[in-house]
Design an enzyme around this catalytic site. Sequence first.
Site, PDB file in Angstrom:
ATOM      1  CG  HIS A  26       3.936   7.303   2.969  1.00  0.00           C
ATOM      2  ND1 HIS A  26       4.952   6.386   2.906  1.00  0.00           N
ATOM      3  CD2 HIS A  26       3.712   7.719   1.704  1.00  0.00           C
ATOM      4  CE1 HIS A  26       5.328   6.270   1.651  1.00  0.00           C
ATOM      5  NE2 HIS A  26       4.598   7.060   0.893  1.00  0.00           N
ATOM      6  CG  ASP A  76      -0.655  12.296  -3.350  1.00  0.00           C
ATOM      7  OD1 ASP A  76      -0.084  12.822  -4.308  1.00  0.00           O
ATOM      8  OD2 ASP A  76      -0.646  11.086  -3.130  1.00  0.00           O
TER       9      ASP A  76
END
Length: 436
Positions: free
Chosen positions: A313, A371
């Site tokens: 991320h 996710d």
Amino acid sequence: MKLSDNKATLSFSNGSPSIDLPVYQGSVGPDVVDIRKLYGQTGMFTYDPGFLSTASCQSTITYIDGDKGELLYRGYPIEQLATNCDFLETCHLLLYANLPNAAEKEDFTRRVAHHTMVNEQMQFFMRGFRRDAHPMAIMTGLVGALSAFYHDSTDINNPEHREIAALRLIAKMPTLVSMAYKYSMGQPYMYPKNNLSYAGNFLHMMFATPCEDYSVNPVIERALDRIFVLHADHEQNASTSTVRLCGSSGTNPFAAVAAGVACLWGPAHGGANEACLNMLEEIQQTGGIAKVGQFMEQVKDKNSGVKLMGFGHRVYKNYDPRAKLMQETCKEVLTALGLENDPLFKLAMALEKIALEDDYFVSRKLYPNVDFYSGIVQRAIGIPVNMFTGVFALARTVGWIAQLNEMISDPEYKIGRPRQLFSGSVKRDVLPLAQR
Ligand code: CMC
């Protein structure tokens, strides 16, 4: 935004005079150097592709501490919101900056429910799409088309228009996502049922048919509501920045949110949940857990172009707090549905374990993001893989709208217009065709 006593001084080795730049402090998080006058004073721009070091706006909505793995909506930790509040309370919080009391919650729920239907004409618009169109392609079109159907709430400078557009978007997204699904299945659309919860109503519109009674499974309803809460906002990510930039031209909120939907589709952003599940399925089909080691070698090989989807991320350099909550929900849903031995869940756990111990991931601070587990939950619920990003878009709509409205109300807001470092050809003359 508070001016700090600290000041930045920018000096140049070519003898140009140095300049002082103001530094501002937020309520928490890194200070920012104000470079707004840099061009005027020096004739220079800053260069920051991907905005790695650039705060594009001032915001009071969401705060992320990527090193700690902390996510706050209006100051409230995501863990507390996910445990104690439902999605509509979270929407109220994001839009109006406070958690609703019982009366406010009832009023807000009623106002959202009032807008759940879409114009009946929308289904004819839908018919123009191929049945096998990707749901995100359909969603981009449908959300953009809302401005044609609800032209009475398109003036972004009018607070009443903005309020109604916000309610309409939050209320109609579940209807539109489920219409896209029903269309792909060739099934009749189900009208919303306003006595159901927000998540329950979405499940009803997705999975009920006119020929049978449908009752909402409370475990799935809670899980879906949690997915919505976890995805509701995430400060200045790519799609939110897209919505802000698009809206900065003064365009209407439906058009700006449609731009956000389009951006979210990409596999590096919201499309990662679909890409992650496809990745798990592919590993499963080519040998399952036994092949995990081989797959990881590919991921670590820069020439392979393979990434571990659902990992890494831009902001989190620690475990994404949403991933922890999602893993918890994943276990709950799989147990409730008797799928404890789901091979993809086991595969995901095995991949996570290896990655968290592998130097490639440890040294780059790559951890599971939201996710990684959300796809497994959605698949267990019965949502098809290509609809996952549509569900993300549904949940993120409130964040987009809250951020857009915040931008419009900010006295410092201007049309977004980045500059560039030009490295193309300098001025030259066009030669006649015969001489080129
Ligand atoms: N698998 C393998 N290597 C990775 C991964 C990954 N998933 N993510 C980052 N890296 C490597 C990357 O190759 C780079 O290595 P090196 O320093 O040797 O060049 C290093 O880690 C830093 O990565 P980066 O690409 O510079 O980081 P970024 O901030 O530009 O990208 C990201 C962040 C999310 C786009 C990226 O981690 C990624 O593509 N992850 C997979 C897709 C994904 O799961 N996206 C969902 C994000 S969360 C949901 C959302 O907000 O939309």
